[in-house]
Design a protein around this motif. Sequence first.
Motif, mmCIF file in Angstrom:
data_model
loop_
_atom_site.group_PDB
_atom_site.id
_atom_site.type_symbol
_atom_site.label_atom_id
_atom_site.label_comp_id
_atom_site.label_asym_id
_atom_site.label_seq_id
_atom_site.Cartn_x
_atom_site.Cartn_y
_atom_site.Cartn_z
ATOM 1 N N VAL A 367 0.733 -1.273 -0.537
ATOM 2 C CA VAL A 367 0.218 0.200 0.289
ATOM 3 C C VAL A 367 1.360 0.990 0.073
ATOM 4 C CG1 VAL A 367 -1.498 1.290 1.312
ATOM 5 C CG2 VAL A 367 -1.891 -1.178 1.064
ATOM 6 N N VAL A 368 1.966 1.101 1.282
ATOM 7 C CA VAL A 368 2.687 2.674 1.406
ATOM 8 C C VAL A 368 3.161 2.802 -0.147
ATOM 9 C CG1 VAL A 368 5.296 3.178 2.308
ATOM 10 C CG2 VAL A 368 3.095 1.994 3.691
ATOM 11 N N SER A 369 3.753 1.151 -1.391
ATOM 12 C CA SER A 369 4.715 1.566 -2.367
ATOM 13 C C SER A 369 4.046 2.464 -3.043
ATOM 14 C CB SER A 369 5.032 0.651 -2.135
ATOM 15 O OG SER A 369 5.863 0.501 -3.917
ATOM 16 N N SER A 370 2.718 1.778 -3.568
ATOM 17 C CA SER A 370 1.989 1.776 -4.120
ATOM 18 C C SER A 370 1.255 3.382 -4.681
ATOM 19 C CB SER A 370 0.370 1.340 -4.191
ATOM 20 O OG SER A 370 1.085 -0.179 -4.356
ATOM 21 N N LEU A 371 1.330 4.076 -2.549
ATOM 22 C CA LEU A 371 0.537 5.270 -2.695
ATOM 23 C C LEU A 371 1.581 5.627 -3.391
ATOM 24 C CD1 LEU A 371 -1.319 5.030 0.478
ATOM 25 C CD2 LEU A 371 -2.539 5.498 -1.726
ATOM 26 N N THR A 372 2.723 5.891 -2.723
ATOM 27 C CA THR A 372 4.297 6.546 -3.061
ATOM 28 C C THR A 372 4.527 6.764 -4.927
ATOM 29 O OG1 THR A 372 5.245 5.789 -1.037
ATOM 30 C CG2 THR A 372 6.613 6.932 -2.940
ATOM 31 N N TRP A 373 4.293 5.459 -5.523
ATOM 32 C CA TRP A 373 4.597 5.380 -6.898
ATOM 33 C C TRP A 373 3.707 6.596 -7.652
ATOM 34 C CZ3 TRP A 373 7.873 2.565 -10.477
ATOM 35 C CH2 TRP A 373 9.215 2.165 -9.624
ATOM 36 N N LEU A 374 2.060 6.213 -7.429
ATOM 37 C CA LEU A 374 1.112 6.681 -7.813
ATOM 38 C C LEU A 374 0.920 8.202 -7.875
ATOM 39 C CD1 LEU A 374 -1.787 4.678 -7.032
ATOM 40 C CD2 LEU A 374 -0.811 5.067 -9.573
ATOM 41 N N LEU A 375 1.226 8.667 -6.231
ATOM 42 C CA LEU A 375 1.953 10.464 -6.574
ATOM 43 C C LEU A 375 2.571 11.157 -7.081
ATOM 44 C CD1 LEU A 375 1.003 12.404 -5.212
ATOM 45 C CD2 LEU A 375 1.819 12.670 -3.023
ATOM 46 N N ALA A 376 4.372 9.832 -6.720
ATOM 47 C CA ALA A 376 4.870 10.717 -7.444
ATOM 48 C C ALA A 376 4.540 11.048 -9.633
ATOM 49 C CB ALA A 376 6.140 9.603 -6.953
ATOM 50 N N LEU A 377 4.599 9.796 -9.717
ATOM 51 C CA LEU A 377 3.918 9.257 -10.593
ATOM 52 C C LEU A 377 3.135 10.869 -11.444
ATOM 53 C CD1 LEU A 377 3.428 8.207 -13.486
ATOM 54 C CD2 LEU A 377 1.259 7.054 -12.743
ATOM 55 N N ILE A 378 2.339 11.113 -10.791
ATOM 56 C CA ILE A 378 1.900 11.943 -11.163
ATOM 57 C C ILE A 378 2.369 13.865 -11.290
ATOM 58 C CG2 ILE A 378 -0.284 13.865 -10.668
ATOM 59 C CD1 ILE A 378 -1.234 11.424 -8.691
ATOM 60 N N LEU A 379 3.719 13.703 -9.698
ATOM 61 C CA LEU A 379 4.043 14.775 -9.948
ATOM 62 C C LEU A 379 5.669 15.470 -10.986
ATOM 63 C CD1 LEU A 379 4.555 14.929 -5.952
ATOM 64 C CD2 LEU A 379 3.979 16.483 -7.616
ATOM 65 N N GLY A 380 5.663 13.602 -11.600
ATOM 66 C CA GLY A 380 7.129 13.408 -12.310
ATOM 67 C C GLY A 380 6.478 14.201 -13.526
ATOM 68 N N ALA A 381 4.802 13.626 -14.058
ATOM 69 C CA ALA A 381 4.893 13.855 -15.164
ATOM 70 C C ALA A 381 3.981 15.700 -15.036
ATOM 71 C CB ALA A 381 3.518 13.273 -15.753
ATOM 72 N N ILE A 382 3.690 16.415 -14.171
ATOM 73 C CA ILE A 382 3.706 17.562 -14.737
ATOM 74 C C ILE A 382 5.830 17.785 -14.767
ATOM 75 C CG2 ILE A 382 3.336 19.871 -12.969
ATOM 76 C CD1 ILE A 382 1.484 17.918 -11.613
ATOM 77 N N VAL A 383 6.396 17.849 -14.441
ATOM 78 C CA VAL A 383 7.497 18.265 -14.509
ATOM 79 C C VAL A 383 7.957 17.944 -16.123
ATOM 80 C CG1 VAL A 383 10.024 18.082 -13.336
ATOM 81 C CG2 VAL A 383 8.373 17.822 -11.906
#
Length: 410
Positions: A367-383
């Motif tokens: 759960v922690v890993s998935s939440l981390t990756w999902l939010l990081a995916l959005i932030l990384g895509a914005i950058v």
Amino acid sequence: MSSTRGLTEDRAAAAASKPTKESRPGAREFVALTASMMAVYAVLIDGAMPALAAIAVGLGVEHANQAPYIISAFILGMALGQTFYGPLSDSIGRKPSIYLGLAVCAVGCVISIASTTFAAMLIGRFFQGLGAAAPRTVTIALIRDGHEGAAMGRVMSFVLAVFVILPILASIVAQGILLIADWRFIFAALFAWDLAIFAWLALRQPETLPRARRKPFSLRPLALAVRETFASRAALRYTLAGSFILGGWFGYVNSARQIFQDIYGVGAGFPFYYSVATLAFGAMSLGNARLLRHVDMRTLCRRATVVAAVLSGTFFIVTYAAAGCPPLWATTVFIAALFACFGTLIGNFTSLAMAPLGHIAGVAAGVVSSLTWLLALILGAIVGQSFDGTLLPLVAGFTVLSVAALAVGK
């Protein structure tokens, strides 16, 4: 009498599941195999990096900033898959779960090879990520089944050392393939890598989870773990902090090809410059255990985050003064220093997030890993989508995300 019989049956089951001397891989082979399985996802990311521009041209992508979606689609599959495979491996065993993931990954490679549209490529990459989540997630459990405490720490250190090398080699091989063949051959090579890992696992590694220790698969523990993660302020705070740092990494992954090839024109030298971040991250990850002998984990994270924020803010000023394009050597040094900080932060933030969730560690890790990756995916895509032909959006992203991680992770 019945209790004695039950104990005898448990011992028999354990003995049956224990690998024989003939079938068990040696220590070096075990490290090489587990590192290769864990690195499947990294190889699939870095192996595709040199080909992003060629894929975009071949599939008629109009805007250069759309090419990084090839990476984002993969990361999305990884983020979703990590929650699923952990509980599945507790139910059906470690090897069958990894087999399933590698099979899904192979299907994704075939779709990418046969793709004639950008949408089809993204679907293929999503399935590759969804499948690659299995070896990344389950291999840790496989190692834990046979090792604990300091022994597991030593194995994981060796695994990480091998792990760091594989994506670098994948990027170099992919660049070499592009010099002599079409980009589709890169996915053919990734497909072959996937099958090789499948065969290696099948032939050399015994199952590590006896049937007697398996649990029925259920989605209810996942739902409870999600609820408890959000209910724990510490778990949520450090999950967010880890997401911000990983988001900076994904922003780099999305922008690296355009920065090194379009801005600096390094051409076939791209894998070497791109891999500076991986080497710095890996080196500091290996040194993290020694640092933790002398510095409290929270203190170490706070100091590393401060360094990351100061480095990024300072380099933003340098980049702005250089009209968005500082010298290549300065950018390379900055990336190495920043990712050394990331090598300390990502694993430690995950450990801190898991601290209050020890009673549901197996499910909570997913759960922690998935939440981390999902939010990081959005932030990384914005950058990544903010790329404007200069380094300013990426360095600004590093600065903002490092400050955000410092704010929530203090």
